[in-house]
Design an enzyme around this catalytic site. Structure first.
Site, PDB file in Angstrom:
ATOM      1  N   HIS A   1     -10.446  -7.537  -8.107  1.00 41.08           N
ATOM      2  CA  HIS A   1     -10.267  -7.039  -6.748  1.00 41.08           C
ATOM      3  C   HIS A   1     -11.073  -7.930  -5.821  1.00 41.08           C
ATOM      4  CE1 HIS A   1     -11.561  -4.418  -3.319  1.00 41.08           C
ATOM      5  NE2 HIS A   1     -10.284  -4.067  -3.356  1.00 41.08           N
TER       6      HIS A   1
ATOM      7  N   GLU B   1      -1.615   0.438  -8.940  1.00 42.18           N
ATOM      8  CA  GLU B   1      -3.069   0.342  -8.840  1.00 42.18           C
ATOM      9  C   GLU B   1      -3.684   1.648  -8.329  1.00 42.18           C
ATOM     10  OE1 GLU B   1      -6.116  -2.499  -6.259  1.00 42.18           O
ATOM     11  OE2 GLU B   1      -4.214  -3.299  -7.004  1.00 42.18           O
TER      12      GLU B   1
ATOM     13  N   LYS C   1       0.835  -1.195   0.000  1.00 46.44           N
ATOM     14  CA  LYS C   1       0.000   0.000   0.000  1.00 46.44           C
ATOM     15  C   LYS C   1       0.875   1.251   0.000  1.00 46.44           C
ATOM     16  CE  LYS C   1      -4.104  -1.810   0.011  1.00 46.44           C
ATOM     17  NZ  LYS C   1      -5.168  -1.476  -0.942  1.00 46.44           N
TER      18      LYS C   1
ATOM     19  N   GLU D   1     -11.671  -1.217  -9.225  1.00 47.60           N
ATOM     20  CA  GLU D   1     -12.416  -1.666  -8.053  1.00 47.60           C
ATOM     21  C   GLU D   1     -13.520  -0.688  -7.683  1.00 47.60           C
ATOM     22  OE1 GLU D   1     -10.608  -0.697  -3.854  1.00 47.60           O
ATOM     23  OE2 GLU D   1      -8.972  -1.355  -5.132  1.00 47.60           O
TER      24      GLU D   1
ATOM     25  N   ASP E   1      -0.287  -0.186  -4.596  1.00 50.23           N
ATOM     26  CA  ASP E   1      -1.674   0.278  -4.643  1.00 50.23           C
ATOM     27  C   ASP E   1      -1.792   1.585  -3.871  1.00 50.23           C
ATOM     28  OD1 ASP E   1      -4.394   0.651  -4.621  1.00 50.23           O
ATOM     29  OD2 ASP E   1      -4.878  -1.215  -3.570  1.00 50.23           O
TER      30      ASP E   1
ATOM     31  N   ASP F   1     -14.632  -6.076  -8.969  1.00 52.24           N
ATOM     32  CA  ASP F   1     -14.868  -6.839  -7.745  1.00 52.24           C
ATOM     33  C   ASP F   1     -16.237  -7.485  -7.862  1.00 52.24           C
ATOM     34  OD1 ASP F   1     -15.727  -7.531  -5.059  1.00 52.24           O
ATOM     35  OD2 ASP F   1     -14.107  -6.278  -4.296  1.00 52.24           O
TER      36      ASP F   1
ATOM     37  N   GLU G   1      -6.510 -12.115  -5.592  1.00 54.63           N
ATOM     38  CA  GLU G   1      -6.080 -11.226  -4.520  1.00 54.63           C
ATOM     39  C   GLU G   1      -6.498 -11.844  -3.191  1.00 54.63           C
ATOM     40  OE1 GLU G   1      -6.211  -6.591  -3.023  1.00 54.63           O
ATOM     41  OE2 GLU G   1      -7.658  -7.235  -4.535  1.00 54.63           O
TER      42      GLU G   1
END
Length: 395
Positions: A313, A237, A183, A263, A211, A286, A346
């Site tokens: 996602h 991402e 992240k 997502e 991300d 997602d 994921e």
């Protein structure tokens, strides 16, 4: 005189009444010990909104919505009268019925997230009705197992970020993951240092994704990307806010790093715009948000026509994991050939006591791989005791 097997035949005949009798909502919530942050907020608890649909014949289907549990639950309650008495097998027809009923008010966001949960549950029923896994009903599997990547490496209330991020990253590799996601979005200079530290810790042979959760503007996304592009980043991402399609295009044109997103996109209509503008290299619908199994299959096929890879996602309980695996079985290979780039699952590795507790048999990767369930429907069994333990309310 009855012959052997007549009882089973009678039960099967009773199950053939697929009219929807009940739609129940389970809102689950629990505090967590491992408090963590992504670029937009701190997580101090985990929650889930699970939908249970029962037919007149006694078939049961389970679904889950991404997003704020109480709000998506309210949408399901609003949609319930449209569905009671309808044929649960008619997934596409019911999807259109739900979407059109709220089209003027909810073309994206929590409305589509709630529809996603209902749609997943309807597909679960369809699988049990035909005694087949969902992927078989979608055309048959292209693969029976997938590699998983570890989603983690959030920020903690600990100032020594490089130390705990590197320890966590190495731990994922030791567990068998060959790809992990970091992240970012905590300040460009900080993000650059952390990305360099994690890459050094895991070595060159483990795939590293990053991300930002749309924390950058275009200038900062490009500055960050140029600073880390030599670190072999598998994808960047959500570099900018999902509404800024032109911003995605600017970032994509400026960097050699593949750009991922989706997502926070909804339905075939939202993904159509991403594909037409060619603003992402990797699409990330997602299943619990983008419209469920019905819509995600359309999105995957549409992406294939544009030559865009899909890596869904996934952020939820075992229900969402199971639904994602059913879809991953049928994601087209882009590009096709002898050495295709296979899609990845994921796998959220953060603190989530509800995630596996709702399943009687957990869905966990082994040596970085996870088998796609081949039992009917989603291929899972729900632990009703867990629904009671974590329940906030039920409708």
């Amino acid at each position: 005189m009855k012959e052997a097997g007549d009882g089973a035949a009678s039960q099967q005949e009773g199950n053939r009444d697929t009219r929807i009798r009940e739609i129940k909502v389970h809102i689950l919530e629990t505090p967590i010990a491992g408090v963590f942050a992504y670029s937009q907020a701190w997580y101090t608890k985990r929650s889930a909104m699970i939908v249970e649909i029962v037919t007149e014949g006694g078939l049961v289907g389970w679904g889950e919505a991404f997003g704020p549990a109480r709000i998506t639950a309210a949408v399901v309650a609003h949609l319930r009268p449209l569905l009671l008495g309808q044929d649960a097998i008619a997934c596409d027809a019911l999807w259109e019925r739900m979407y059109n009923s709220l089209r003027d008010h909810g073309q994206r966001g929590v409305v589509v997230e709630a529809i996603s949960a209902i749609d997943i549950a309807l597909w679960d029923i369809r699988g049990h009705y035909f005694q087949a896994p969902i992927h078989a009903l979608l055309g048959g599997p292209l693969r029976t197992a997938v590699s998983a990547y570890a989603t983690g490496l959030y920020r903690r209330r600990d100032d020594d970020h490089a130390r705990y991020l590197c320890e966590e990253a190495v731990g994922y590799v030791e567990r068998g993951f060959r790809a992990i996601k970091l992240k970012t979005g905590f300040g460009v200079d900080h993000d650059i240092r952390m990305t360099q530290a994690v890459r050094q810790a895991i070595g060159p042979d483990v795939r590293l994704m990053v991300d930002a959760n749309h924390a950058y503007d275009v200038a900062d996304a490009i500055r960050y990307g140029r600073a880390v592009q030599a670190l072999d980043i598998a994808w960047l991402e959500e570099p900018v806010v999902p509404e800024d399609i032109d911003g995605y295009l600017e970032v994509k044109r400026a960097l050699p790093i593949p750009i991922a997103g989706g997502e926070a996109s909804f339905g075939r209509y939202g993904f159509r715009d991403l594909l037409l503008r060619r603003c992402v290299d990797i699409l990330q619908p997602d299943v619990a948000a983008a419209g469920g199994i019905s819509e995600c299959k359309k999105i995957f096929d549409m992406a294939s026509a544009f030559g865009v890879r899909c890596n869904p996602h996934v952020w939820g309980t075992g229900i969402t994991i199971a639904a994602s695996l059913q879809l991953l079985a049928v994601v087209p290979e882009v590009p096709p050939g002898l050495f295709p780039v296979a899609p990845l699952l994921e796998f959220d590795c953060t603190d989530h006591p509800i995630r596996q507790a709702v399943l009687t048999r957990p869905l966990e990767p082994k040596d970085g791989r996870i088998a796609i369930p081949d039992l009917p429907g989603l291929g899972i069994e729900i632990d009703r005791g867990a629904l009671q333990r974590f329940a906030v309310t039920a409708a």
